[in-house]
Design a protein around this motif. Structure first.
Motif, PDB file in Angstrom:
ATOM      1  N   THR A 284       0.837  -1.203   0.000  1.00  0.00           N
ATOM      2  CA  THR A 284       0.000   0.000   0.000  1.00  0.00           C
ATOM      3  C   THR A 284       0.866   1.246   0.000  1.00  0.00           C
ATOM      4  O   THR A 284       2.077   1.193   0.163  1.00  0.00           O
ATOM      5  CB  THR A 284      -0.880   0.055   1.249  1.00  0.00           C
ATOM      6  N   ARG A 285       0.205   2.365  -0.132  1.00  0.00           N
ATOM      7  CA  ARG A 285       0.840   3.650   0.083  1.00  0.00           C
ATOM      8  C   ARG A 285       1.206   3.768   1.579  1.00  0.00           C
ATOM      9  O   ARG A 285       0.472   3.277   2.434  1.00  0.00           O
ATOM     10  CB  ARG A 285      -0.175   4.741  -0.259  1.00  0.00           C
ATOM     11  N   THR A 287       1.125   5.352   4.952  1.00  0.00           N
ATOM     12  CA  THR A 287       0.018   6.180   5.460  1.00  0.00           C
ATOM     13  C   THR A 287       0.288   6.603   6.902  1.00  0.00           C
ATOM     14  O   THR A 287       0.643   5.756   7.724  1.00  0.00           O
ATOM     15  CB  THR A 287      -1.287   5.354   5.389  1.00  0.00           C
ATOM     16  N   GLN A 289      -0.140   7.253  10.720  1.00  0.00           N
ATOM     17  CA  GLN A 289      -0.937   6.494  11.689  1.00  0.00           C
ATOM     18  C   GLN A 289      -2.255   7.195  12.017  1.00  0.00           C
ATOM     19  O   GLN A 289      -3.296   6.545  12.150  1.00  0.00           O
ATOM     20  CB  GLN A 289      -0.117   6.290  12.968  1.00  0.00           C
ATOM     21  N   VAL A 291      -4.097   9.174  10.151  1.00  0.00           N
ATOM     22  CA  VAL A 291      -5.031   9.006   9.022  1.00  0.00           C
ATOM     23  C   VAL A 291      -5.591   7.585   9.016  1.00  0.00           C
ATOM     24  O   VAL A 291      -6.802   7.359   8.871  1.00  0.00           O
ATOM     25  CB  VAL A 291      -4.307   9.315   7.687  1.00  0.00           C
ATOM     26  N   PHE A 292      -4.708   6.605   9.183  1.00  0.00           N
ATOM     27  CA  PHE A 292      -5.100   5.191   9.202  1.00  0.00           C
ATOM     28  C   PHE A 292      -6.158   4.941  10.286  1.00  0.00           C
ATOM     29  O   PHE A 292      -7.217   4.361  10.024  1.00  0.00           O
ATOM     30  CB  PHE A 292      -3.833   4.358   9.457  1.00  0.00           C
ATOM     31  N   ARG A 295      -9.543   6.632   9.541  1.00  0.00           N
ATOM     32  CA  ARG A 295     -10.305   5.910   8.507  1.00  0.00           C
ATOM     33  C   ARG A 295     -10.958   4.657   9.077  1.00  0.00           C
ATOM     34  O   ARG A 295     -12.001   4.216   8.589  1.00  0.00           O
ATOM     35  CB  ARG A 295      -9.373   5.495   7.366  1.00  0.00           C
ATOM     36  N   THR A 332       1.640  11.536  12.919  1.00  0.00           N
ATOM     37  CA  THR A 332       2.358  11.732  11.656  1.00  0.00           C
ATOM     38  C   THR A 332       3.719  11.042  11.645  1.00  0.00           C
ATOM     39  O   THR A 332       4.137  10.504  10.621  1.00  0.00           O
ATOM     40  CB  THR A 332       2.554  13.240  11.393  1.00  0.00           C
ATOM     41  N   LYS A 335       3.905   5.630  10.956  1.00  0.00           N
ATOM     42  CA  LYS A 335       3.280   5.369   9.660  1.00  0.00           C
ATOM     43  C   LYS A 335       2.981   3.881   9.525  1.00  0.00           C
ATOM     44  O   LYS A 335       3.578   3.064  10.225  1.00  0.00           O
ATOM     45  CB  LYS A 335       4.217   5.827   8.543  1.00  0.00           C
ATOM     46  N   LEU A 350      -5.952   1.639   4.463  1.00  0.00           N
ATOM     47  CA  LEU A 350      -4.809   1.917   3.587  1.00  0.00           C
ATOM     48  C   LEU A 350      -5.277   1.884   2.141  1.00  0.00           C
ATOM     49  O   LEU A 350      -6.288   1.267   1.813  1.00  0.00           O
ATOM     50  CB  LEU A 350      -3.719   0.861   3.786  1.00  0.00           C
ATOM     51  N   ASP A 351      -4.531   2.548   1.250  1.00  0.00           N
ATOM     52  CA  ASP A 351      -4.869   2.466  -0.169  1.00  0.00           C
ATOM     53  C   ASP A 351      -3.592   2.363  -0.994  1.00  0.00           C
ATOM     54  O   ASP A 351      -2.492   2.384  -0.446  1.00  0.00           O
ATOM     55  CB  ASP A 351      -5.759   3.625  -0.617  1.00  0.00           C
TER      56      ASP A 351
END
Ligand code: SAH
Length: 352
Positions: A284-285, A287, A289, A291-292, A295, A332, A335, A350-351
């Motif tokens: 995945t990209r 990301t 923590q 943001v993860f 989501r 931040t 990750k 994740l994406d």
């Protein structure tokens, strides 16, 4: 004899040693190593980690992996594994949160990769109900779909440091000056594994390599590619790390990594580009923590847990949510990188 004396004797006899050998001895020496001899986590220890800050971290990681399992057709016999499980807290939270996922617990067996006898004993106490199996390395995990988590594991693996010179790289090594352990530099030599760093460095810059991290990442990724599954790798670091990130932490404070061998936690930032380059699976990209976790619904989970809390417990819970997710705290710097099989959905949160 102390570890410091043992290292001094070794260096006096055979010459300076690389940082990787130094780190390995300080962390894992059977009698004196930092992890081999103690439980370093928590308020009384030297550092704390996301699962020790709040149950929400392990719960959401567990649910993300369980969703991957559902997305991949709910295979019947799977390995749920953790690298460096510490006190077993993350795994316990993940297992509790996934009890409600029909069939997941019946399908899984729990496997823990742990080098420290002290921490194995802690994990055995925390996870007794799940009859975990321990491994010295991920190589001995059973051949089956692998659902794996590693939180603050890769930062503990031994690194080497190289300083770019006009004509090659000088390795930073640990030598002796007047009975003190000090850093020195080897003569410059070409290092083929660093050819790609000639494009983004100038003479004087320092870069780090971690051969064990790349080998472990390759092994895990090969299993996921062959058998299915997913891995979530959480740590501090960056895509292609730059500079000297070698650090010692003692009693929650930065310390001199050469002052008390075996007494301080030694780590380095994780180079996630190297972990991505090493895996034969899809990844995945990278990301943040925060943001993860957002989501995956950490705010809703935090609100639900807050219902049952008041006073100091509520304050602590609110602070823990902030600490895990806020950009100025762990949100931040930490990750997440995910591995998954080609053609499957990436792990939730994740994406690509
Ligand atoms: N994941 C836990 C603990 C992080 S501390 C948490 O988030 O709280 C690092 C963990 O990795 C410890 O359990 C340590 O004993 C283990 N460890 C470090 N190097 C290791 C190695 N080479 N092999 C196996 N385990 C290792």
């Amino acid at each position: 004899m102390s570890l410091r004396d043992l290292l001094i004797e070794r260096i006096a006899r055979t010459g300076p040693i690389g940082l990787a050998d130094y780190m390995q001895a300080c962390l894992m020496h059977p009698d004196h190593g930092y992890y081999a001899t103690r439980d370093p986590l928590g308020v009384a220890g030297d550092f704390t980690t996301a699962p020790e800050i709040s149950q929400m971290f392990g719960e959401l990681i567990g649910l993300s992996l369980a969703q991957c399992w559902l997305d991949q057709g709910a295979p019947q016999r799977i390995v749920l594994a953790e690298l460096g499980p510490g006190r077993g807290t993350l795994m316990a939270d993940a297992l509790r949160a996934t009890r409600a996922v029909p069939g997941f617990h019946a399908a899984l067996s729990v496997h823990l990769v742990e080098a420290s006898p002290t921490l194995r004993a802690r994990q055995a106490a925390t996870l007794a109900a799940y009859a975990p199996e321990w491994h010295d390395t991920p190589e001995t995990l059973p051949d089956a779909p692998l659902f794996l988590i590693a939180n603050e594991f890769f930062d503990a693996l031994p690194i080497r440091q190289f300083q770019r010179a006009e004509n090659g790289w000088r390795e930073r090594v640990v030598g002796l000056r007047d009975d003190a352990l000090v850093l020195g530099l080897t003569d410059p030599a070409p290092v083929a594994a660093l050819d790609h760093r000639l494009e983004d460095t100038a003479p004087g810059d320092i870069v780090e390599t971690c051969a064990p991290a790349a080998a472990i990442a390759a092994g895990i990724g090969a299993r996921i590619k062959a058998h299915g599954g997913a891995a979530l790798i959480a740590d501090y670091g960056d895509w292609r790390s730059m500079g000297d990130t070698f650090q010692a932490i003692e009693a929650h404070r930065a310390a001199d990594p050469f002052a008390h061998p075996g007494e301080a936690d030694l780590t380095a930032h994780v180079d996630f580009e190297a972990l991505a380059a090493a895996t034969p699976s899809a990844f995945t990209r990278l990301t943040p923590q925060g943001v993860f976790l957002e989501r995956l619904g950490i705010t809703a989970r935090a609100q639900a847990l807050a219902q049952g809390l008041s006073g100091q417990a509520l304050e602590t819970h609110i602070a823990a949510h902030r600490r895990l997710t806020h950009p100025e705290e762990m949100g931040t710097v930490f990750k997440i990188l995910g591995y998954f099989p080609d053609g499957a959905a990436p792990p939730p949160g994740l994406d690509t």
